[in-house]
Design an enzyme around this catalytic site. Structure first.
Site, PDB file in Angstrom:
ATOM      1  N   GLN A 164      46.262  40.521  91.649  1.00 59.69           N
ATOM      2  CA  GLN A 164      46.114  39.882  92.964  1.00 59.69           C
ATOM      3  C   GLN A 164      44.771  39.178  93.180  1.00 59.69           C
ATOM      4  O   GLN A 164      44.728  38.060  93.695  1.00 59.69           O
ATOM      5  CB  GLN A 164      46.318  40.930  94.044  1.00 59.69           C
ATOM      6  CG  GLN A 164      46.252  40.397  95.458  1.00 59.69           C
ATOM      7  CD  GLN A 164      46.502  41.505  96.454  1.00 59.69           C
ATOM      8  OE1 GLN A 164      47.626  41.943  96.663  1.00 59.69           O
ATOM      9  NE2 GLN A 164      45.447  41.988  97.058  1.00 59.69           N
ATOM     10  N   GLU A 206      43.599  33.836 100.201  1.00 63.72           N
ATOM     11  CA  GLU A 206      42.237  34.231 100.557  1.00 63.72           C
ATOM     12  C   GLU A 206      41.213  33.199 100.101  1.00 63.72           C
ATOM     13  O   GLU A 206      40.019  33.479 100.055  1.00 63.72           O
ATOM     14  CB  GLU A 206      41.922  35.619  99.995  1.00 63.72           C
ATOM     15  CG  GLU A 206      42.822  36.691 100.590  1.00 63.72           C
ATOM     16  CD  GLU A 206      42.381  38.106 100.279  1.00 63.72           C
ATOM     17  OE1 GLU A 206      41.336  38.301  99.620  1.00 63.72           O
ATOM     18  OE2 GLU A 206      43.088  39.039 100.695  1.00 63.72           O
ATOM     19  N   ASP A 243      41.399  43.243  91.713  1.00 63.89           N
ATOM     20  CA  ASP A 243      42.310  44.050  92.511  1.00 63.89           C
ATOM     21  C   ASP A 243      43.687  43.863  91.885  1.00 63.89           C
ATOM     22  O   ASP A 243      44.297  42.803  92.028  1.00 63.89           O
ATOM     23  CB  ASP A 243      42.306  43.623  93.978  1.00 63.89           C
ATOM     24  CG  ASP A 243      43.243  44.492  94.821  1.00 63.89           C
ATOM     25  OD1 ASP A 243      43.861  45.421  94.252  1.00 63.89           O
ATOM     26  OD2 ASP A 243      43.361  44.241  96.042  1.00 63.89           O
ATOM     27  N   GLU A 286      40.468  47.723  91.346  1.00 65.48           N
ATOM     28  CA  GLU A 286      41.102  48.308  92.534  1.00 65.48           C
ATOM     29  C   GLU A 286      42.596  48.509  92.288  1.00 65.48           C
ATOM     30  O   GLU A 286      43.239  47.652  91.671  1.00 65.48           O
ATOM     31  CB  GLU A 286      40.882  47.344  93.710  1.00 65.48           C
ATOM     32  CG  GLU A 286      41.497  47.771  95.021  1.00 65.48           C
ATOM     33  CD  GLU A 286      41.158  46.763  96.126  1.00 65.48           C
ATOM     34  OE1 GLU A 286      40.068  46.154  96.074  1.00 65.48           O
ATOM     35  OE2 GLU A 286      41.990  46.560  97.013  1.00 65.48           O
ATOM     36  N   ASP A 313      42.990  51.475  97.291  1.00 66.94           N
ATOM     37  CA  ASP A 313      43.282  50.718  98.517  1.00 66.94           C
ATOM     38  C   ASP A 313      44.635  51.199  99.049  1.00 66.94           C
ATOM     39  O   ASP A 313      44.682  52.128  99.863  1.00 66.94           O
ATOM     40  CB  ASP A 313      43.288  49.218  98.200  1.00 66.94           C
ATOM     41  CG  ASP A 313      43.796  48.364  99.342  1.00 66.94           C
ATOM     42  OD1 ASP A 313      43.858  48.855 100.473  1.00 66.94           O
ATOM     43  OD2 ASP A 313      44.139  47.170  99.114  1.00 66.94           O
ATOM     44  N   LYS A 338      39.657  49.562 105.377  1.00 64.79           N
ATOM     45  CA  LYS A 338      40.257  48.482 106.181  1.00 64.79           C
ATOM     46  C   LYS A 338      40.628  49.048 107.553  1.00 64.79           C
ATOM     47  O   LYS A 338      41.524  49.907 107.647  1.00 64.79           O
ATOM     48  CB  LYS A 338      41.536  47.985 105.509  1.00 64.79           C
ATOM     49  CG  LYS A 338      41.327  47.214 104.206  1.00 64.79           C
ATOM     50  CD  LYS A 338      42.671  47.015 103.509  1.00 64.79           C
ATOM     51  CE  LYS A 338      42.609  45.953 102.427  1.00 64.79           C
ATOM     52  NZ  LYS A 338      43.860  45.927 101.624  1.00 64.79           N
ATOM     53  N   ARG A 367      41.509  41.510 105.285  1.00 63.07           N
ATOM     54  CA  ARG A 367      42.913  41.428 104.891  1.00 63.07           C
ATOM     55  C   ARG A 367      43.210  39.993 104.449  1.00 63.07           C
ATOM     56  O   ARG A 367      42.417  39.097 104.697  1.00 63.07           O
ATOM     57  CB  ARG A 367      43.839  41.778 106.069  1.00 63.07           C
ATOM     58  CG  ARG A 367      43.669  43.176 106.651  1.00 63.07           C
ATOM     59  CD  ARG A 367      43.753  44.305 105.658  1.00 63.07           C
ATOM     60  NE  ARG A 367      44.958  44.377 104.861  1.00 63.07           N
ATOM     61  CZ  ARG A 367      45.856  45.366 104.901  1.00 63.07           C
ATOM     62  NH1 ARG A 367      45.678  46.359 105.746  1.00 63.07           N
ATOM     63  NH2 ARG A 367      46.908  45.384 104.103  1.00 63.07           N
ATOM     64  N   SER A 368      44.390  39.802 103.868  1.00 66.69           N
ATOM     65  CA  SER A 368      44.727  38.431 103.456  1.00 66.69           C
ATOM     66  C   SER A 368      45.004  37.548 104.673  1.00 66.69           C
ATOM     67  O   SER A 368      44.804  36.339 104.629  1.00 66.69           O
ATOM     68  CB  SER A 368      45.903  38.439 102.493  1.00 66.69           C
ATOM     69  OG  SER A 368      46.966  39.205 103.010  1.00 66.69           O
ATOM     70  N   LYS A 389      34.168  43.270 100.804  1.00 66.30           N
ATOM     71  CA  LYS A 389      35.186  42.419 100.172  1.00 66.30           C
ATOM     72  C   LYS A 389      35.850  41.584 101.252  1.00 66.30           C
ATOM     73  O   LYS A 389      36.398  42.130 102.208  1.00 66.30           O
ATOM     74  CB  LYS A 389      36.219  43.323  99.479  1.00 66.30           C
ATOM     75  CG  LYS A 389      37.348  42.585  98.804  1.00 66.30           C
ATOM     76  CD  LYS A 389      38.412  43.557  98.303  1.00 66.30           C
ATOM     77  CE  LYS A 389      39.566  42.799  97.685  1.00 66.30           C
ATOM     78  NZ  LYS A 389      40.767  43.625  97.498  1.00 66.30           N
TER      79      LYS A 389
HETATM   80  P1  PGA Z   1      46.388  42.429 101.884  1.00 67.80           P
HETATM   81  O1  PGA Z   1      45.661  42.604 100.506  1.00 67.80           O
HETATM   82  O2  PGA Z   1      45.409  42.192 102.949  1.00 67.80           O
HETATM   83  O3  PGA Z   1      47.320  41.259 101.637  1.00 67.80           O
HETATM   84  O4  PGA Z   1      47.201  43.684 102.103  1.00 67.80           O
HETATM   85  C1  PGA Z   1      44.296  42.791 100.352  1.00 67.80           C
HETATM   86  C2  PGA Z   1      44.024  43.835  99.293  1.00 67.80           C
HETATM   87  O5  PGA Z   1      44.967  44.302  98.630  1.00 67.80           O
HETATM   88  O6  PGA Z   1      42.879  44.238  99.122  1.00 67.80           O
HETATM   89 ZN    ZN Z   2      43.849  45.834  97.431  1.00 65.10          ZN
END
Ligand code: PGA
Ligand code: ZN
Length: 437
Positions: A164, A206, A243, A286, A313, A338, A367-368, A389
């Site tokens: 990712q 992102e 990640d 991650e 995560d 988060k 977050r994304s 991050k």
């Molecule tokens: P997400 O991913 O905000 O799309 O859930 C971010 C991450 O996995 O760190």
């Molecule tokens: Zn993650």
């Protein structure tokens, strides 16, 4: 005495960085101070996260948040007015009890987290100080080591490549601002490299370059080339950070890669990751395994935790109990933090403290789906997380956070210390220094 009683709670619907509806909340206190916050949204979510309330139906792909906004303006507002913003825990607990579900699906994780963060902002505003300063009080704090995405992938890029986030970390830099200077050069160089190869196709969710590659390894190679071409030594000045977000491609205990159509069991998958760790200067990984693969996490950390930071995560979903358990199991060396996974500021802080007290590294994360809200820059510094991050080095919902950190570093003046390589935590010896001198 300053009157920090909550006088009004107002929610509205606004739009996030993916053009999707989200919840914004304004809080006003008796002293006149105000606070505002916006709920972020994930795409690759852990199953144990607080969930957003979305309206369903045909409008905006079912993602509308009118019910969550109503929850703020009706039930939440009625419950919070009269409470003291000075007691964040009481405010947050009132919302948790009012919601009454284990995952916040009645009033909405989005409604609750935006309200919780707005209350914190208003409380800091009552003291007429920036949030980071309100949180730090007189404690020593450090500017976080940033983890910055260069190439996107996974759920943020239609699974074009499996991994990712392909990120860099600059523990060799001497300040936060220098880390950004270095990142800017690497990001720019990576763009030129993509252009030269005829595969510059815009950016993922992102802000990292769209991963028009044939394999995960090709992305890793390109990352190393970009660091070198930008004039830095990979593994000395700048390291890599991944990640994997492995829950996204795990099913029934098997990891299936989209590119190449291969299927691996946990041990085989760990072997592949191990090869990457040998070949590339990777400092941090991650979610290398899926969220339910605790044994895999333990094996991976036992094998590689001394040479790279292992972050949970989706595995931990910013939950203090899970953090404490995973630390006792030696299942990882660091925890991603988060706020909207935990659900409230109080629960987020508890997860961070659980990480710190068990010797884990802590990384505050965006977050994304993001917005102009920069609260995480303040949480990462004010709580002295050590790492931050945010996504890539493009698009203003990302840059707003990096830029806010520059302002905080400037405000700290001669007291500004950069966490740098000390922000990272490896297994066995948390002081172990992998890179540089
Ligand atoms: P997400 O991913 O905000 O799309 O859930 C971010 C991450 O996995 O760190
Ligand atoms: Zn993650």
């Amino acid at each position: 005495m300053t009157d920090t009683t909550i006088k009004s709670v107002f929610g509205r619907r606004i739009w996030d960085s993916r053009g999707r509806p989200t919840v914004e909340v304004d809080i006003r206190l008796g002293c006149g101070a105000t606070g505002r916050a916006i709920a972020p949204a994930g795409a690759s979510m852990g199953s144990g996260e607080a969930v957003d309330l979305r309206d369903g139906g045909p409008t905006f792909g079912g993602l509308d948040v009118r019910r969550a906004v109503s929850a703020v303006n009706d039930e939440i507002s009625a419950r919070l007015i009269g409470l003291d913003a000075d007691n964040q825990e009481e405010v947050d607990q009132a919302m948790i009890t009012l919601d009454g579900t284990p995952n916040r699906n009645r009033l909405g994780g989005n409604a609750i987290v935006a309200t919780s963060m707005a209350v914190l902002q208003a409380r800091a505003a009552a003291d007429k100080v920036p949030l980071w300063q309100y949180l730090a009080q007189d404690d020593d704090i450090r500017m976080p080591l940033p983890e910055i995405q260069i190439f996107g992938g996974g759920a943020h890029a239609a699974q074009r490549v499996d991994i990712q986030d392909f990120m860099i970390m600059c523990p060799g830099a001497t300040s936060f601002s220098e880390a950004l200077d270095w990142t800017a050069e690497v990001y720019r160089t990576a763009g030129l490299l993509m252009k030269e190869r005829g595969c510059l196709q815009g950016v993922a969710d992102e802000g990292g370059y769209w991963p028009a590659f044939r394999s995960n390894e090709e992305v890793l190679d390109s990352l190393v080339i970009s660091i070198e071409r930008a004039g830095f030594k990979p593994g000395v000045d700048i390291g890599l950070s991944l990640d994997v977000a492995a829950s996204e491609f795990e099913e029934d205990g098997f990891y299936t890669l989209a590119l190449g159509n291969k299927r691996y069991d946990t041990d085989e998958w760990i072997e592949i990751l191990g090869k990457w760790l040998k070949t590339y200067p990777i400092l941090s990984v991650e979610d290398p395994l899926a969220e339910n693969d605790t044994e895999g996490f333990k094996t991976f950390t036992r094998m590689f935790g001394a040479e790279c930071q292992v972050i949970g995560d989706d595995f931990l979903v910013t939950n203090a109990k899970r953090v404490t358990k995973a630390a006792a199991d030696n299942a990882l060396t660091a925890v991603l933090i988060k706020p909207n996974q935990a659900g409230t500021i109080t629960e987020t802080h508890k997860a961070l403290e659980a990480g710190k007290s068990t010797g884990l590294g802590t990384i505050v994360s965006a977050r994304s789906g993001e917005s102009e809200d920069v609260i995480i820059a303040h949480l990462a510094t004010g709580w002295d997380a050590g790492q931050l991050k945010v996504g890539s080095f493009a698009r203003s919902e990302r840059m707003a956070k990096w830029n806010e950190c520059l302002r905080i570093e400037e405000a700290l003046g001669s007291k500004a210390r950069f966490a740098g390589r000390d922000g990272l935590v490896f297994a066995e010896n948390s002081a172990k220094i992998k890179m540089g001198g």
